[in-house]
Scaffold this active site. Structure first.
Site, PDB file in Angstrom:
ATOM      1  N   ASP A   1       0.878  -1.154   0.000  1.00 49.24           N
ATOM      2  CA  ASP A   1       0.000   0.000   0.000  1.00 49.24           C
ATOM      3  C   ASP A   1       0.932   1.226   0.000  1.00 49.24           C
ATOM      4  O   ASP A   1       2.122   1.100   0.311  1.00 49.24           O
ATOM      5  CB  ASP A   1      -0.850  -0.058   1.273  1.00 49.24           C
ATOM      6  CG  ASP A   1      -1.714   1.158   1.450  1.00 49.24           C
ATOM      7  OD1 ASP A   1      -2.473   1.473   0.527  1.00 49.24           O
ATOM      8  OD2 ASP A   1      -1.620   1.787   2.526  1.00 49.24           O
TER       9      ASP A   1
ATOM     10  N   ASP B   1       0.026   5.077   0.942  1.00 45.56           N
ATOM     11  CA  ASP B   1      -0.166   5.994   2.071  1.00 45.56           C
ATOM     12  C   ASP B   1      -0.181   5.219   3.384  1.00 45.56           C
ATOM     13  O   ASP B   1      -1.020   4.335   3.583  1.00 45.56           O
ATOM     14  CB  ASP B   1      -1.491   6.748   1.884  1.00 45.56           C
ATOM     15  CG  ASP B   1      -1.856   7.608   3.083  1.00 45.56           C
ATOM     16  OD1 ASP B   1      -0.938   8.034   3.801  1.00 45.56           O
ATOM     17  OD2 ASP B   1      -3.052   7.837   3.290  1.00 45.56           O
TER      18      ASP B   1
HETATM   19  P1  B16 Z   1      -6.904   9.997  -3.828  1.00 45.51           P
HETATM   20  P2  B16 Z   1      -3.552   4.229  -0.013  1.00 45.51           P
HETATM   21  C1  B16 Z   1      -5.446   6.101  -0.020  1.00 45.51           C
HETATM   22  O1  B16 Z   1      -4.113   5.725  -0.264  1.00 45.51           O
HETATM   23  C2  B16 Z   1      -5.502   7.014   1.194  1.00 45.51           C
HETATM   24  O2  B16 Z   1      -5.077   6.305   2.354  1.00 45.51           O
HETATM   25  C3  B16 Z   1      -6.932   7.483   1.391  1.00 45.51           C
HETATM   26  O3  B16 Z   1      -6.988   8.350   2.506  1.00 45.51           O
HETATM   27  C4  B16 Z   1      -7.399   8.189   0.124  1.00 45.51           C
HETATM   28  O4  B16 Z   1      -8.745   8.585   0.249  1.00 45.51           O
HETATM   29  C5  B16 Z   1      -7.257   7.239  -1.065  1.00 45.51           C
HETATM   30  O5  B16 Z   1      -5.915   6.804  -1.168  1.00 45.51           O
HETATM   31  C6  B16 Z   1      -7.650   7.901  -2.370  1.00 45.51           C
HETATM   32  O6  B16 Z   1      -6.729   8.927  -2.651  1.00 45.51           O
HETATM   33  O7  B16 Z   1      -7.907  10.998  -3.395  1.00 45.51           O
HETATM   34  O8  B16 Z   1      -5.504  10.566  -3.976  1.00 45.51           O
HETATM   35  O9  B16 Z   1      -7.339   9.235  -5.079  1.00 45.51           O
HETATM   36  O10 B16 Z   1      -3.460   4.055   1.477  1.00 45.51           O
HETATM   37  O11 B16 Z   1      -4.520   3.247  -0.660  1.00 45.51           O
HETATM   38  O12 B16 Z   1      -2.203   4.254  -0.682  1.00 45.51           O
HETATM   39 MG    MG Z   2      -2.781   3.124   3.320  1.00 43.56          MG
END
Ligand code: B16
Ligand code: MG
Length: 221
Positions: A14, A16
């Site tokens: 993953d 984030d």
């Molecule tokens: P975006 P991951 C996720 O990243 C985030 O943890 C989450 O908070 C966010 O809403 C999601 O990506 C979508 O992100 O708005 O940039 O498309 O943890 O899956 O790497």
């Molecule tokens: Mg994450």
């Protein structure tokens, strides 16, 4: 008998909360939108957004408030524009401690490396981190229709890496991510408080992960 040590061929990460910490930027961007729209939104509320899609994040931020589809689209775009401005500040210094050590060890061991992020900005984030070329496959918010907790994104990345779920370990910081990986038949390593007790293995941070220990402990069951 199944032997993990001889069968482990890929690590899938993953983004984030595992490779870097963009949760704070997501929080600041959602909070700015929420403030502009008069919706209370705390740091605690933000925890519920960890690892879920942009659309689901908006739903959770709204906490049952109804808005029409055009407004929803406009708000998501506005939040993303705030988020993109924060992303401009990311540098390789924002790689979480322990990440490079693990990636280097996996490469030395001949493993394939993948990213499975819900984010539509994953490539931009990896580029800012100087890690766009570090992975053999990158799954992001555009790769599959069904977001985590569906297993689809992890299965998509495993396919790109040409490994089966049983040959891959997923590193995740979010409950939805662990649920997705487990339902896809992957081995799982949970990172941080939100995944405690949910994954096959758990560490408080990436700095504590060693490839040798993960391989050994998964092989031992
Ligand atoms: P975006 P991951 C996720 O990243 C985030 O943890 C989450 O908070 C966010 O809403 C999601 O990506 C979508 O992100 O708005 O940039 O498309 O943890 O899956 O790497
Ligand atoms: Mg994450």
């Amino acid at each position: 008998m199944f032997s993990m040590s001889s069968s482990l061929r890929a690590l899938i990460f993953d983004l984030d909360g595992v490779i870097t910490d963009t949760a704070e930027f997501h929080f600041l961007a959602w909070r700015r939108l929420a403030e502009e729209e008069g919706i209370p939104f705390t740091r605690e509320d933000n925890e519920a957004l960890r690892g879920v899609s942009r659309r689901e994040s908006l739903n959770r931020m709204l906490k049952g408030r109804a808005i029409d589809e055009a407004t929803a689209q406009a708000w998501m775009e506005r939040k993303n524009s705030y988020y993109l401005a924060y992303l401009e500040t990311i540098t390789p210094e924002h790689r979480l401690p322990g990440v490079m050590r693990l990636l280097d060890a996996a490469r030395l061991a001949g493993m394939r490396l993948g990213i499975a992020s819900a984010s539509k900005n994953a490539r931009r984030v990896l580029d800012k981190l100087g890690l766009l070329e570090a992975f053999d496959a990158i799954g992001d918010g555009y790769s599959v229709v069904n977001p985590k907790p569906a297993p689809d994104l992890f299965v998509w990345v495993a396919g790109r890496l040409a490994v089966s779920p049983q040959q891959a370990v997923v590193f995740e910081d979010a409950e939805a991510g662990i649920e997705a990986a487990r339902s896809g038949g992957f081995w799982t390593v949970g990172i941080g408080a939100a995944t405690r007790g949910l994954a096959h293995l758990h560490y408080d941070s990436m700095a504590e992960v060693s490839l040798e220990a993960v391989t050994r402990q998964l092989a031992a069951g």
